[in-house]
Design a protein around this motif. Structure first.
Motif, short mmCIF file in Angstrom:
data_model
loop_
_atom_site.label_atom_id
_atom_site.label_comp_id
_atom_site.label_asym_id
_atom_site.label_seq_id
_atom_site.Cartn_x
_atom_site.Cartn_y
_atom_site.Cartn_z
N ILE A 62 7.89 7.54 -7.57
CA ILE A 62 7.17 7.25 -6.44
C ILE A 62 5.84 8.16 -6.35
O ILE A 62 4.84 7.74 -5.98
N SER A 66 2.18 6.54 -6.36
CA SER A 66 1.21 6.95 -5.47
C SER A 66 0.12 7.47 -6.02
O SER A 66 -1.16 7.28 -5.39
N ASN A 75 -2.75 2.69 -0.82
CA ASN A 75 -1.79 3.79 -0.90
C ASN A 75 -0.48 2.87 -1.21
O ASN A 75 -0.30 1.88 -1.48
N TYR A 76 0.64 3.82 -1.40
CA TYR A 76 1.74 3.41 -2.11
C TYR A 76 2.51 2.26 -1.64
O TYR A 76 2.69 1.32 -1.94
N ARG A 92 10.21 0.74 -10.12
CA ARG A 92 9.53 2.24 -10.01
C ARG A 92 9.12 2.69 -11.24
O ARG A 92 8.38 3.42 -11.61
N SER A 96 5.53 3.63 -12.99
CA SER A 96 5.20 4.80 -13.01
C SER A 96 4.81 4.97 -14.54
O SER A 96 3.79 5.69 -14.86
#
Length: 117
Positions: A62, A66, A75-76, A92, A96
């Motif tokens: 996360i 972000s 924004n996330y 995620r 990532s």
């Protein structure tokens, strides 16, 4: 009268504990009573941390997402919301990895989620 050493089964149980204590330092490796305490504690930590590891990796993913989203002026939470609204189903971990390995593809995901930068 000689003492009873309880024979084969007790030796097998002790050896099992002492083999689990390999790599420990000092008496925790050699002495059965202290090895038992150390092994019990280690097994508790191992059980707990198999679950904690999952939380920590999710938090890492996360924070990476972000950071990459901020580079795209989003924004996330808005990114995840936009992705769910546009039915982009990337988890995620994948997101990532995409942010690290291929930032241009991550930018395309941001655009596809309706958040053009």
């Amino acid at each position: 009268m000689p003492r009873v050493t309880r024979g084969f089964k007790a030796r097998r149980r002790r050896n099992k504990v002492l083999s689990l204590a390999k790599g420990f330092r000092g008496g925790k490796r050699r002495l059965f009573r202290t090895a038992t305490e150390a092994v019990d504690r280690a097994l508790c930590y191992a059980y707990r941390d198999r679950r904690v590891k999952k939380r920590e990796f999710r938090a890492l993913w996360i924070s990476r997402i972000s950071a990459a989203a901020k580079q795209n002026n989003v924004n996330y939470s808005r990114l995840i919301n936009g992705m769910s609204k546009n039915s982009i189903e990337l988890d995620r971990k994948v997101l990532s990895n995409l942010a690290i390995v291929d930032p241009n593809a991550f930018t395309e995901v941001v655009k596809a989620s309706g958040l053009a930068s």
